[in-house]
Design a protein around this motif. Structure first.
Motif, PDB file in Angstrom:
ATOM      1  N   CYS A 160      -6.810  -2.209   1.648  1.00 16.31           N
ATOM      2  CA  CYS A 160      -6.216  -0.937   2.330  1.00 16.31           C
ATOM      3  C   CYS A 160      -7.571   0.400   2.445  1.00 16.31           C
ATOM      4  O   CYS A 160      -8.087  -0.013   1.384  1.00 16.31           O
ATOM      5  CB  CYS A 160      -5.400  -0.323   1.689  1.00 16.31           C
ATOM      6  SG  CYS A 160      -5.205   1.375   1.962  1.00 16.31           S
TER       7      CYS A 160
ATOM      8  N   CYS B 232       0.498  -1.063   0.211  1.00 16.10           N
ATOM      9  CA  CYS B 232       0.550  -0.140  -0.128  1.00 16.10           C
ATOM     10  C   CYS B 232       0.989   1.147   0.101  1.00 16.10           C
ATOM     11  O   CYS B 232       2.240   1.437   0.560  1.00 16.10           O
ATOM     12  CB  CYS B 232      -0.941  -0.469   1.168  1.00 16.10           C
ATOM     13  SG  CYS B 232      -1.282   1.519   2.151  1.00 16.10           S
TER      14      CYS B 232
ATOM     15  N   CYS C 172      -6.642   2.506  -0.806  1.00 17.72           N
ATOM     16  CA  CYS C 172      -6.570   1.806  -1.602  1.00 17.72           C
ATOM     17  C   CYS C 172      -6.673   0.673  -2.002  1.00 17.72           C
ATOM     18  O   CYS C 172      -6.177   0.591  -3.550  1.00 17.72           O
ATOM     19  CB  CYS C 172      -4.664   2.840  -2.213  1.00 17.72           C
ATOM     20  SG  CYS C 172      -4.112   1.619  -1.024  1.00 17.72           S
TER      21      CYS C 172
ATOM     22  N   CYS D 224      -0.354   4.468   0.132  1.00 16.45           N
ATOM     23  CA  CYS D 224      -0.905   5.438   1.387  1.00 16.45           C
ATOM     24  C   CYS D 224       0.432   5.195   2.620  1.00 16.45           C
ATOM     25  O   CYS D 224       0.799   4.809   3.364  1.00 16.45           O
ATOM     26  CB  CYS D 224      -2.022   5.216   2.409  1.00 16.45           C
ATOM     27  SG  CYS D 224      -3.381   4.389   0.695  1.00 16.45           S
TER      28      CYS D 224
HETATM   29 ZN   LIG Z   1      -3.664   2.260   1.222  1.00 11.18          ZN
END
Ligand SMILES: [Zn+2]
Ligand SMILES: [Zn+2]
Ligand SMILES: [Zn+2]
Length: 134
Positions: A116, A82, A119, A84
């Motif tokens: 997630c 991920c 995302c 983020c």
């Molecule tokens: Zn993410």
């Protein structure tokens, strides 16, 4: 937005009084197991300033999703990293994870995956890292 759905789901067992304790206990037990697993995972060291968890707005964000497991499943459901930044605290991430699971089969949760909240990258419990400020 998904997170709000999840909060609805968590509070809905209150309508079925007999199930309240069961649901609470199950989630609590899961959160303990979740935290124990994350404590064993790799840590994510960062110099970024950590903002408050966007789930509870109380605890500083302290988890980061990064693929560490050796899951090589093809067909689109393998874990991915991920991108983020840390946005969630461990408890909120655990609750999120639990809310994405089959509520009738809690025995599968530990080996299952979730995405997630932002995302949608897929992760398993091995991919949840505790954030360690540098
Ligand atoms: Zn993410
Ligand atoms: Zn939180
Ligand atoms: Zn994984």
């Amino acid at each position: 937005m998904d997170f709000r759905d999840f909060e609805d789901k968590v509070s809905c067992p209150i309508t079925v009084l007999q199930n309240v304790t069961f649901h609470r206990t199950l989630l609590d037990r899961f959160l303990v197991a979740f935290q124990e697993q994350v404590a064993k995972n790799a840590v994510y060291v960062t110099t970024e300033e950590l903002e408050l968890c966007i789930g509870c707005m109380q605890t500083p964000a302290n988890v980061k999703l990064q693929k560490y497991c050796d899951d090589l499943t093809v067909q689109g459901d393998s874990c991915t990293t991920c991108s983020c930044r840390p946005l969630w605290c461990l408890t909120c991430m655990g609750k999120w994870f639990a809310s994405r699971q089959d509520q009738n089969h809690p025995e599968t949760w530990m080996s299952s995956k979730a995405t997630c909240p932002l995302c949608r990258s897929r992760f398993c419990m091995l991919d949840v890292s505790q954030v360690q400020p540098m």
